[in-house]
Design a protein around this motif. Structure first.
Motif, PDB file in Angstrom:
ATOM      1  N   ARG A 124       0.930  -1.296   0.259  1.00 21.36           N
ATOM      2  CA  ARG A 124      -0.693   0.363  -0.175  1.00 21.36           C
ATOM      3  C   ARG A 124       0.460   1.335   0.354  1.00 21.36           C
ATOM      4  O   ARG A 124       0.820   2.210  -1.111  1.00 21.36           O
ATOM      5  CB  ARG A 124      -0.976   0.301   1.615  1.00 21.36           C
ATOM      6  CG  ARG A 124      -1.904   1.153   1.176  1.00 21.36           C
ATOM      7  CD  ARG A 124      -2.801   0.610   2.662  1.00 21.36           C
ATOM      8  NE  ARG A 124      -3.373   2.487   2.736  1.00 21.36           N
ATOM      9  CZ  ARG A 124      -3.234   2.974   3.756  1.00 21.36           C
ATOM     10  NH1 ARG A 124      -1.599   3.319   4.735  1.00 21.36           N
ATOM     11  NH2 ARG A 124      -4.172   4.260   3.891  1.00 21.36           N
TER      12      ARG A 124
ATOM     13  N   ARG B 163       1.369   4.418  -2.928  1.00 19.93           N
ATOM     14  CA  ARG B 163       0.900   5.449  -2.622  1.00 19.93           C
ATOM     15  C   ARG B 163       0.333   6.241  -3.826  1.00 19.93           C
ATOM     16  O   ARG B 163      -0.408   7.384  -3.911  1.00 19.93           O
ATOM     17  CB  ARG B 163       1.156   5.863  -1.959  1.00 19.93           C
ATOM     18  CG  ARG B 163       2.406   6.384  -1.761  1.00 19.93           C
ATOM     19  CD  ARG B 163       3.464   6.442  -0.058  1.00 19.93           C
ATOM     20  NE  ARG B 163       4.430   7.402  -1.004  1.00 19.93           N
ATOM     21  CZ  ARG B 163       6.176   6.644  -0.815  1.00 19.93           C
ATOM     22  NH1 ARG B 163       5.850   5.701  -1.297  1.00 19.93           N
ATOM     23  NH2 ARG B 163       7.414   7.409  -1.325  1.00 19.93           N
TER      24      ARG B 163
ATOM     25  N   PHE C 125      -8.259   3.588   2.077  1.00 16.71           N
ATOM     26  CA  PHE C 125      -7.803   4.462   0.528  1.00 16.71           C
ATOM     27  C   PHE C 125      -8.763   5.482   0.483  1.00 16.71           C
ATOM     28  O   PHE C 125      -9.767   6.265   1.676  1.00 16.71           O
ATOM     29  CB  PHE C 125      -8.408   3.246  -0.534  1.00 16.71           C
ATOM     30  CG  PHE C 125      -6.904   2.931  -0.101  1.00 16.71           C
ATOM     31  CD1 PHE C 125      -5.819   2.203  -0.750  1.00 16.71           C
ATOM     32  CD2 PHE C 125      -7.473   0.814  -0.172  1.00 16.71           C
ATOM     33  CE1 PHE C 125      -5.184   1.455  -0.548  1.00 16.71           C
ATOM     34  CE2 PHE C 125      -6.754  -0.144   0.325  1.00 16.71           C
ATOM     35  CZ  PHE C 125      -5.572  -0.163   0.048  1.00 16.71           C
TER      36      PHE C 125
ATOM     37  N   HIS D 291      -3.164   7.058  -2.072  1.00 12.63           N
ATOM     38  CA  HIS D 291      -3.809   6.188  -1.992  1.00 12.63           C
ATOM     39  C   HIS D 291      -4.829   6.477  -2.780  1.00 12.63           C
ATOM     40  O   HIS D 291      -6.631   5.483  -2.009  1.00 12.63           O
ATOM     41  CB  HIS D 291      -4.109   6.443  -0.436  1.00 12.63           C
ATOM     42  CG  HIS D 291      -2.964   5.820   0.313  1.00 12.63           C
ATOM     43  ND1 HIS D 291      -2.013   5.037   0.080  1.00 12.63           N
ATOM     44  CD2 HIS D 291      -1.912   6.690   0.936  1.00 12.63           C
ATOM     45  CE1 HIS D 291      -0.826   4.744   0.856  1.00 12.63           C
ATOM     46  NE2 HIS D 291      -1.223   5.978   1.537  1.00 12.63           N
TER      47      HIS D 291
END
Ligand SMILES: [Zn+2]
Length: 333
Positions: A21, A25, A61, A81
């Motif tokens: 993640r 990003r 997110f 995100h």
């Protein structure tokens, strides 16, 4: 095991999802949905699965509309995100099942509508094949007249085979082929979309856009493969769908989603006519490492019902694996 799977299995217990993640990003995930149904029947995502996916997006997110994402990109800003939800075609199940969940979770979405479908003038040709297969236990197909094909287990793969064959045909030839398929099997081809294949209505669309959380884009008038059209047919599909959306919704759309959307379904000629018709952006149906690099072929991830695959996409495992492959100088995605 693919690289994608390997990274997922090995790194997940070690917090790999959060690492992916972080690494991803600045890579916006633009998601492509088609249909939502109560039970997740073939070709659809169930209401439960869709709700789980939206909750995950909301929790971890930054949901953003595709048009906002593009606007920010043009100002040189990449929101961290970012996840943009898009729906293709304009089926009525968007109104019935998807919209209420998007509202509950406060997630914006872009809906690419096939205007002739919303008008009720046409229904989608892949659905015609599905409808035919649902009516018979075995069918004849024109190229295999001596061979009746039993459907039982194979209707989905047969649907794919016939659809893929249709994609190789010019638009009018394809329509004639599908019509022949119905005649050959003594099934009446309905003029309008039958139950289960209907479109959302203009009034519903008006209510959605008034709420401000749904953007509209064009998906042409009749959903043909644009590279299979004459210049005048191409211009008609681009211009008339834009005009129809303006007349019915008062929205001057700037984004068009290419029907079928693979690399073979649009080209420089289509892109040129897209700009000449007043659009600024074109949306494809496959992911790219930098989805906004070319705003005339914006990359998207196809979403299916498998939560593991969804998790890999949304947390960036697929992206990290593709970056790794590229660093090893193999093809992207
Ligand atoms: Zn479509």
């Amino acid at each position: 095991m693919t690289l994608n799977n390997f990274i997922y299995k090995v790194s997940k217990p070690l917090g790999g999802l959060q690492v992916a993640r972080f690494l991803a990003r600045n890579h916006p995930r633009i998601l492509m949905y088609h249909r939502i149904s109560p039970d997740g029947s073939p070709g659809t995502i169930s209401v439960d699965q869709f709700r789980k996916q939206m909750k995950l997006i909301k929790r971890s997110f930054n949901p953003i509309s595709l048009s906002n994402l593009i606007e920010l990109h043009e100002q040189g800003i990449t929101p961290k995100h970012a996840v943009a939800v898009t729906f293709d075609d304009g089926y009525s199940d968007f109104a019935e099942y998807a919209f209420p969940i998007l509202q509950e979770e406060g997630i914006p979405a872009t809906l690419f509508i096939t205007t002739g479908f919303v008008n009720g003038d046409v229904w989608l040709w892949p659905d015609k094949i599905k409808f035919l297969l649902s009516k018979k236990s075995q069918i004849k197909i024109p190229s295999k007249l001596d061979d009746d094909i039993r459907l039982e287990e194979s209707s989905i793969s047969l649907w794919k085979d016939i659809s893929n064959y249709c994609l190789t045909l010019d638009n009018l030839v394809k329509e004639a082929y599908i019509s022949d398929l119905f005649s050959l099997n003594d099934v009446c081809l309905p003029e309008y979309a039958p139950e289960g294949f209907e479109a959302v209505g203009w009034e519903q669309l008006n209510r959605f856009i008034e709420g401000g959380s749904v953007d509209i884009g064009s998906h042409t008038c009749t959903h043909p493969v644009l590279t299979r059209l004459s210049l005048s047919e191409l211009r008609y599909e681009l211009m008339f769908s834009k005009k129809s959306i303006y007349c019915n919704l008062g929205v001057d759309v700037s984004i068009l989603c290419y029907p079928n959307g693979t690399k073979f379904d649009f080209n420089d000629k289509v892109k040129r006519e897209l700009l000449n018709s007043g659009y600024k952006y074109g949306v494809a149906a496959y992911p790219t490492l930098d989805p906004l690099d070319d705003v005339l072929s914006v990359g998207r991830y196809s979403v299916d019902k498998d939560l593991e695959r969804f998790t890999k996409t949304i947390f960036g495992i697929s992206y990290v694996a593709a970056m790794f492959r590229r660093s090893m100088s193999s093809d992207e995605y």
